[in-house]
Scaffold this motif. Structure first.
Motif, PDB file in Angstrom:
ATOM      1  N   GLY A 366       0.919  -1.414   0.111  1.00  0.00           N
ATOM      2  CA  GLY A 366      -0.050  -0.093   0.038  1.00  0.00           C
ATOM      3  C   GLY A 366       0.758   1.182   0.143  1.00  0.00           C
ATOM      4  N   LEU A 367       1.996   1.376   1.021  1.00  0.00           N
ATOM      5  CA  LEU A 367       2.691   2.319   0.793  1.00  0.00           C
ATOM      6  C   LEU A 367       3.568   2.729  -0.400  1.00  0.00           C
ATOM      7  CD1 LEU A 367       4.338   2.409   4.566  1.00  0.00           C
ATOM      8  CD2 LEU A 367       2.688   3.805   3.551  1.00  0.00           C
ATOM      9  N   ALA A 368       3.934   1.382  -1.092  1.00  0.00           N
ATOM     10  CA  ALA A 368       4.687   1.551  -2.233  1.00  0.00           C
ATOM     11  C   ALA A 368       3.782   2.375  -3.421  1.00  0.00           C
ATOM     12  CB  ALA A 368       5.068   0.257  -2.773  1.00  0.00           C
ATOM     13  N   ILE A 369       2.180   1.596  -3.490  1.00  0.00           N
ATOM     14  CA  ILE A 369       1.492   2.259  -4.539  1.00  0.00           C
ATOM     15  C   ILE A 369       1.003   3.933  -4.159  1.00  0.00           C
ATOM     16  CG2 ILE A 369      -0.852   2.147  -5.129  1.00  0.00           C
ATOM     17  CD1 ILE A 369      -0.989  -0.840  -4.748  1.00  0.00           C
ATOM     18  N   MET A 370       1.105   4.107  -2.767  1.00  0.00           N
ATOM     19  CA  MET A 370       0.876   5.517  -2.601  1.00  0.00           C
ATOM     20  C   MET A 370       2.040   6.366  -2.836  1.00  0.00           C
ATOM     21  SD  MET A 370       0.524   7.188   1.298  1.00  0.00           S
ATOM     22  CE  MET A 370       2.304   7.676   1.428  1.00  0.00           C
ATOM     23  N   ILE A 371       3.286   5.745  -2.600  1.00  0.00           N
ATOM     24  CA  ILE A 371       4.383   6.925  -3.247  1.00  0.00           C
ATOM     25  C   ILE A 371       4.271   7.024  -4.677  1.00  0.00           C
ATOM     26  CG2 ILE A 371       6.895   6.732  -3.347  1.00  0.00           C
ATOM     27  CD1 ILE A 371       6.789   5.639  -0.483  1.00  0.00           C
ATOM     28  N   VAL A 372       4.152   5.982  -5.245  1.00  0.00           N
ATOM     29  CA  VAL A 372       4.002   5.881  -6.590  1.00  0.00           C
ATOM     30  C   VAL A 372       3.044   7.020  -7.107  1.00  0.00           C
ATOM     31  CG1 VAL A 372       3.511   4.762  -8.995  1.00  0.00           C
ATOM     32  CG2 VAL A 372       4.801   3.711  -7.379  1.00  0.00           C
ATOM     33  N   LEU A 373       1.844   6.836  -6.507  1.00  0.00           N
ATOM     34  CA  LEU A 373       0.784   7.667  -7.048  1.00  0.00           C
ATOM     35  C   LEU A 373       1.190   9.526  -6.784  1.00  0.00           C
ATOM     36  CD1 LEU A 373      -2.645   6.121  -5.859  1.00  0.00           C
ATOM     37  CD2 LEU A 373      -1.850   6.661  -8.219  1.00  0.00           C
ATOM     38  N   ILE A 374       1.848   9.448  -5.695  1.00  0.00           N
ATOM     39  CA  ILE A 374       2.094  10.630  -5.200  1.00  0.00           C
ATOM     40  C   ILE A 374       3.007  11.539  -6.185  1.00  0.00           C
ATOM     41  CG2 ILE A 374       3.358  12.188  -3.365  1.00  0.00           C
ATOM     42  CD1 ILE A 374       1.908  10.681  -1.274  1.00  0.00           C
ATOM     43  N   SER A 375       4.118  10.597  -6.657  1.00  0.00           N
ATOM     44  CA  SER A 375       5.050  11.090  -7.406  1.00  0.00           C
ATOM     45  C   SER A 375       4.483  11.594  -8.877  1.00  0.00           C
ATOM     46  CB  SER A 375       6.227  10.110  -7.482  1.00  0.00           C
ATOM     47  OG  SER A 375       6.008   8.811  -7.513  1.00  0.00           O
ATOM     48  N   ILE A 376       3.503  10.441  -9.134  1.00  0.00           N
ATOM     49  CA  ILE A 376       2.952  10.816 -10.654  1.00  0.00           C
ATOM     50  C   ILE A 376       2.240  12.009 -10.403  1.00  0.00           C
ATOM     51  CG2 ILE A 376       1.097  10.047 -12.133  1.00  0.00           C
ATOM     52  CD1 ILE A 376       1.952   7.151 -11.580  1.00  0.00           C
ATOM     53  N   VAL A 377       1.392  12.433  -9.461  1.00  0.00           N
ATOM     54  CA  VAL A 377       0.609  13.403  -9.433  1.00  0.00           C
ATOM     55  C   VAL A 377       1.392  14.760  -9.095  1.00  0.00           C
ATOM     56  CG1 VAL A 377      -1.133  14.757  -8.012  1.00  0.00           C
ATOM     57  CG2 VAL A 377      -1.642  12.227  -8.220  1.00  0.00           C
ATOM     58  N   TRP A 378       2.717  14.553  -8.255  1.00  0.00           N
ATOM     59  CA  TRP A 378       3.453  15.483  -8.253  1.00  0.00           C
ATOM     60  C   TRP A 378       4.317  16.119  -9.640  1.00  0.00           C
ATOM     61  CZ3 TRP A 378       3.907  18.606  -4.081  1.00  0.00           C
ATOM     62  CH2 TRP A 378       4.951  19.276  -3.777  1.00  0.00           C
ATOM     63  N   SER A 379       4.521  14.853 -10.309  1.00  0.00           N
ATOM     64  CA  SER A 379       5.265  15.438 -11.632  1.00  0.00           C
ATOM     65  C   SER A 379       4.318  16.074 -12.871  1.00  0.00           C
ATOM     66  CB  SER A 379       5.920  14.222 -12.147  1.00  0.00           C
ATOM     67  OG  SER A 379       4.952  13.396 -12.387  1.00  0.00           O
ATOM     68  N   LEU A 380       2.760  15.733 -12.501  1.00  0.00           N
ATOM     69  CA  LEU A 380       1.921  16.199 -13.486  1.00  0.00           C
ATOM     70  C   LEU A 380       1.339  17.526 -13.017  1.00  0.00           C
ATOM     71  CD1 LEU A 380       0.176  13.074 -14.577  1.00  0.00           C
ATOM     72  CD2 LEU A 380       1.895  14.376 -15.802  1.00  0.00           C
ATOM     73  N   ARG A 381       1.579  17.962 -11.861  1.00  0.00           N
ATOM     74  CA  ARG A 381       0.801  19.215 -11.431  1.00  0.00           C
ATOM     75  C   ARG A 381       1.166  20.536 -12.169  1.00  0.00           C
ATOM     76  NH1 ARG A 381       4.876  21.796  -7.523  1.00  0.00           N
ATOM     77  NH2 ARG A 381       6.656  20.883  -8.190  1.00  0.00           N
ATOM     78  N   PRO A 382       0.211  21.135 -12.295  1.00  0.00           N
ATOM     79  CA  PRO A 382       0.699  22.354 -12.920  1.00  0.00           C
ATOM     80  C   PRO A 382       1.738  23.144 -12.225  1.00  0.00           C
ATOM     81  CG  PRO A 382      -1.460  22.868 -12.076  1.00  0.00           C
ATOM     82  CD  PRO A 382      -0.878  21.378 -11.875  1.00  0.00           C
ATOM     83  N   LYS A 383       2.780  23.841 -13.376  1.00  0.00           N
ATOM     84  CA  LYS A 383       3.603  24.593 -12.381  1.00  0.00           C
ATOM     85  C   LYS A 383       3.402  26.105 -12.395  1.00  0.00           C
ATOM     86  CE  LYS A 383       7.389  21.779 -13.234  1.00  0.00           C
ATOM     87  NZ  LYS A 383       6.577  20.736 -13.145  1.00  0.00           N
ATOM     88  N   LYS A 384       3.211  26.487 -11.126  1.00  0.00           N
ATOM     89  CA  LYS A 384       3.037  28.061 -10.889  1.00  0.00           C
ATOM     90  C   LYS A 384       4.045  28.846 -11.423  1.00  0.00           C
ATOM     91  CE  LYS A 384       0.763  26.892  -6.503  1.00  0.00           C
ATOM     92  NZ  LYS A 384       0.732  27.116  -5.074  1.00  0.00           N
ATOM     93  N   LYS A 385       3.629  30.144 -12.031  1.00  0.00           N
ATOM     94  CA  LYS A 385       4.612  30.876 -12.527  1.00  0.00           C
ATOM     95  C   LYS A 385       5.109  31.617 -11.552  1.00  0.00           C
ATOM     96  CE  LYS A 385       3.537  30.768 -17.355  1.00  0.00           C
ATOM     97  NZ  LYS A 385       2.556  31.145 -18.652  1.00  0.00           N
ATOM     98  N   ASN A 386       4.563  32.562 -10.991  1.00  0.00           N
ATOM     99  CA  ASN A 386       4.991  33.737 -10.000  1.00  0.00           C
ATOM    100  C   ASN A 386       5.432  33.380  -8.499  1.00  0.00           C
ATOM    101  OD1 ASN A 386       5.297  35.822 -12.053  1.00  0.00           O
ATOM    102  ND2 ASN A 386       3.090  36.118 -11.916  1.00  0.00           N
ATOM    103  N   ALA A 387       5.256  31.889  -8.474  1.00  0.00           N
ATOM    104  CA  ALA A 387       5.446  31.246  -6.932  1.00  0.00           C
ATOM    105  C   ALA A 387       6.871  31.672  -6.535  1.00  0.00           C
ATOM    106  CB  ALA A 387       5.233  29.694  -7.091  1.00  0.00           C
ATOM    107  N   ILE A 388       6.895  32.025  -5.421  1.00  0.00           N
ATOM    108  CA  ILE A 388       8.226  32.706  -4.762  1.00  0.00           C
ATOM    109  C   ILE A 388       8.763  31.335  -4.000  1.00  0.00           C
ATOM    110  CG2 ILE A 388       9.297  34.037  -3.061  1.00  0.00           C
ATOM    111  CD1 ILE A 388       6.865  35.726  -3.220  1.00  0.00           C
ATOM    112  N   MET A 389       7.912  30.423  -3.405  1.00  0.00           N
ATOM    113  CA  MET A 389       8.548  29.371  -2.798  1.00  0.00           C
ATOM    114  C   MET A 389       8.760  28.206  -3.450  1.00  0.00           C
ATOM    115  SD  MET A 389       6.946  29.865   0.785  1.00  0.00           S
ATOM    116  CE  MET A 389       5.585  29.022   0.563  1.00  0.00           C
ATOM    117  N   GLY A 390       7.721  28.083  -4.770  1.00  0.00           N
ATOM    118  CA  GLY A 390       8.118  27.157  -5.672  1.00  0.00           C
ATOM    119  C   GLY A 390       7.192  25.957  -4.987  1.00  0.00           C
TER     120      GLY A 390
END
Lengths: 391, 178
Positions: A366-390
């Motif tokens: 379960g933890l492995a599946i969660m980590i894979v899902l989080i990293s997929i979502v994290w890499s697909l998230r829309p990049k913020k443009k004027n974000a100071i902190m990223g």
């Protein structure tokens, strides 16, 4: 009167009183020497020598510090709320000392045919008791900070309150995952179920991570020591405190470290269990008799418990002198947007794993599946443009 | 009156706790400083928890401390500390408020009297009473068995309240609508 004396000798009362006093004394001694250890660890990490004047290797330093604290002027600001100003440090100390009451430090001694648990009180809501005392810990800081009538103290108190409330939620949820696995609220039962190498850390790695982070936040230790952040708030909630009242606040922090290390050891590292304990106990019983063997085996168990506790305290210090302090918005984001969703995910994974019947495998898959899902979502998230902190 | 020394110890605990509870409750409404009020209220919650323990309801006692003393009162204190309430409140000069307070107090008192008169008639059978009623196991089984539907409905209610609170606190882009 005679019946009272008889009751006193026959009941557990005297033994319990003795155990409570011994635990109290050990707590204070370990907390006192944690201050010495903290400075030694800091010195080692920063390539210095640390305290080495008072006694051999600076071992009398805690006594010297306490003496200094007692002889300093005990000052109460004119505009302060006098009674609450005094109540603050007392409450801090009181709640810190109460929390180790339900921790089983060892199995049991057999004395005169009776079994005495090495634990102050055994109640069937042990974990809830710990949680309740922890949630009260913030009152000492809040009341002291408000009563000082100083804006820095007040800001420190308010930071402490919001930080504790935020991290209590994630802490509670990581404990619930443990409760789901063990099916009991009694700390002794939880420790007994980890007998034979079944330590909860193997079943709950994510829960352990969340619990540890929250324990740091609840103890107000770096990287979460924003209530007493010197660079922004002078001294935080204890700006106006001097003498032994300040000493109580600082000392309560070390007692909290001891108590939270003890609770962590019980919940995740098997408490007084250690590998090969059955073998050791069998050998001792066949060697020196049933009762004496059991008692000596219990002593070794207490020793293993204290090794775990001391390592926990060392870990607190290690992190303090390695990691810098968070900024306040980072702290809140980590608590509410990081740890609480992770704790909920951990709960769901644990529940599914228990229902599937393969606890250990289920949780890790379960933890492995969660980590894979989080990293997929994290890499697909829309990049913020004027974000100071990223992030 | 000579029997007062022969009472079982639990009666003494009950008497002392009740005095403490009333002391806290009176302090809550009588103290002028709101922070003192909150602290008196915490004392009251603690003594009520101790009453629960006397009734062998350990779970309720712990949850009462965690939720009320540990979370709600911390938030109360948190909010009150932000407010600088130095001047006397002028609520007593407002006739409407005073009338409303009197009516509410009378109604509440009436309800209390009615319930107390009814409660006295049905005594608990000491022999048939299960002493484990207040323990976690039995409480959990009745909550998740007999009272499952109300329990889940309350959870939904809490979820709605939580979502509402987040909605209200969330900063909107552009103009605010409420």
């Amino acid at each position: 009167m005679g019946s009272f004396v008889q009751w006193l000798t026959e009941s557990m009362f005297l033994w319990k009183a003795l155990i409570i006093i011994v635990i109290f004394a050990i707590t204070l001694a370990i907390a006192a020497y944690s201050t010495w250890g903290e400075r030694k660890v800091a010195a080692y990490i920063q390539d210095r020598r640390g305290p080495n004047r008072a006694g051999w290797g600076g071992l009398l330093q805690p006594l010297a510090d306490a003496g200094k604290m007692f002889f300093k002027e005990d000052f109460i600001p004119a505009q302060a709320d006098k009674w609450l100003f005094i109540l603050g440090p007392c409450l801090s100390m009181f709640t810190a000392l109460m929390s180790s009451a339900v921790v089983p430090f060892g199995s049991s001694f057999i004395i005169g045919g009776k079994e005495v648990f090495v634990q102050a009180i055994e109640i069937n809501i042990g974990i809830l008791y710990v949680f309740g005392v922890v949630s009260l810990g913030v009152y000492g800081v809040m009341i002291g900070g408000w009563a000082s009538n100083n804006k820095f103290s007040l800001l420190g108190a308010i930071r402490a309150a919001s930080q504790n409330i935020s991290y209590e939620l994630a802490m509670g949820m990581s404990i619930i995952a443990i409760l789901m696995m063990s099916g009991t609220l009694s700390v002794r039962e939880i420790v007994l179920q980890q007998h034979g190498g079944n330590w909860n850390i193997f079943y709950q790695p994510l829960g352990f991570l969340i619990f540890t982070i929250c324990a740091f936040a609840e103890c107000n230790r770096t990287p979460f020591d924003l209530p007493e952040c010197e660079t922004e708030l002078v001294g935080g909630y204890h700006t106006e405190y001097s003498s032994m009242k300040l000493g109580f606040y600082l000392f309560a922090e070390y007692i909290n470290m001891f108590a939270s290390s003890a609770v962590t050891a019980c919940l995740f590292f098997g408490g007084y269990n250690y590998p090969g304990m059955d073998f050791v106990e069998r050998q001792l019983i066949s060697g020196i008799g049933a009762n004496a063997g059991h008692n000596v085996a219990t002593l070794i168990g207490i020793g293993s418990m204290f090794i775990k506790i001391l390592f926990g305290i060392f870990f607190f210090m290690w992190v303090r002198w390695t990691v810098p302090r968070f900024r306040y918005d980072q702290l809140m984001n980590l608590g509410w947007k990081g740890l609480i969703p992770l704790a909920v995910a951990n709960l769901i994974i644990t529940a599914v794993a228990i229902l599937s019947g393969y606890k250990l495998v289920g949780i890790w898959v379960g933890l492995a599946i969660m980590i894979v899902l989080i990293s997929i979502v994290w890499s697909l998230r829309p990049k913020k443009k004027n974000a100071i902190m990223g992030a | 009156m000579q029997n007062i020394f022969n009472l079982p110890p639990i009666w003494y605990s009950f008497a002392i706790l009740s005095v403490l509870t009333l002391f806290g409750a009176l302090g809550t409404i009588m103290s002028k400083n709101p922070v003192h009020s909150v602290i008196y209220l915490i004392v009251t919650f603690f003594s009520i928890s101790a009453h629960y323990i006397l009734l062998n309801a350990q779970f309720l006692a712990a949850v009462n401390i965690i939720v009320y003393a540990g979370a709600i009162m911390v938030l109360f204190l948190f909010v009150i500390m932000f407010l600088n309430m130095k001047e006397e409140a002028d609520e007593m000069k407002n006739n409407k408020l005073v009338t409303a307070a009197i009516v509410t107090a009378l109604l509440l008192g009436g309800i209390l009297i009615i319930f107390l008169r009814r409660a006295g008639k049905e005594k608990v059978d000491a022999l048939g009473f299960n002493s484990q009623t207040g323990m976690v196991e039995i409480l959990g089984q009745s909550l998740y068995g007999e009272y499952l539907l109300p329990f889940e409905l309350i959870s939904v209610l809490f979820l709605v309240a939580m979502a509402g609170a987040v909605m209200l606190a969330k900063r909107e882009q552009g103009e605010r609508h409420f």
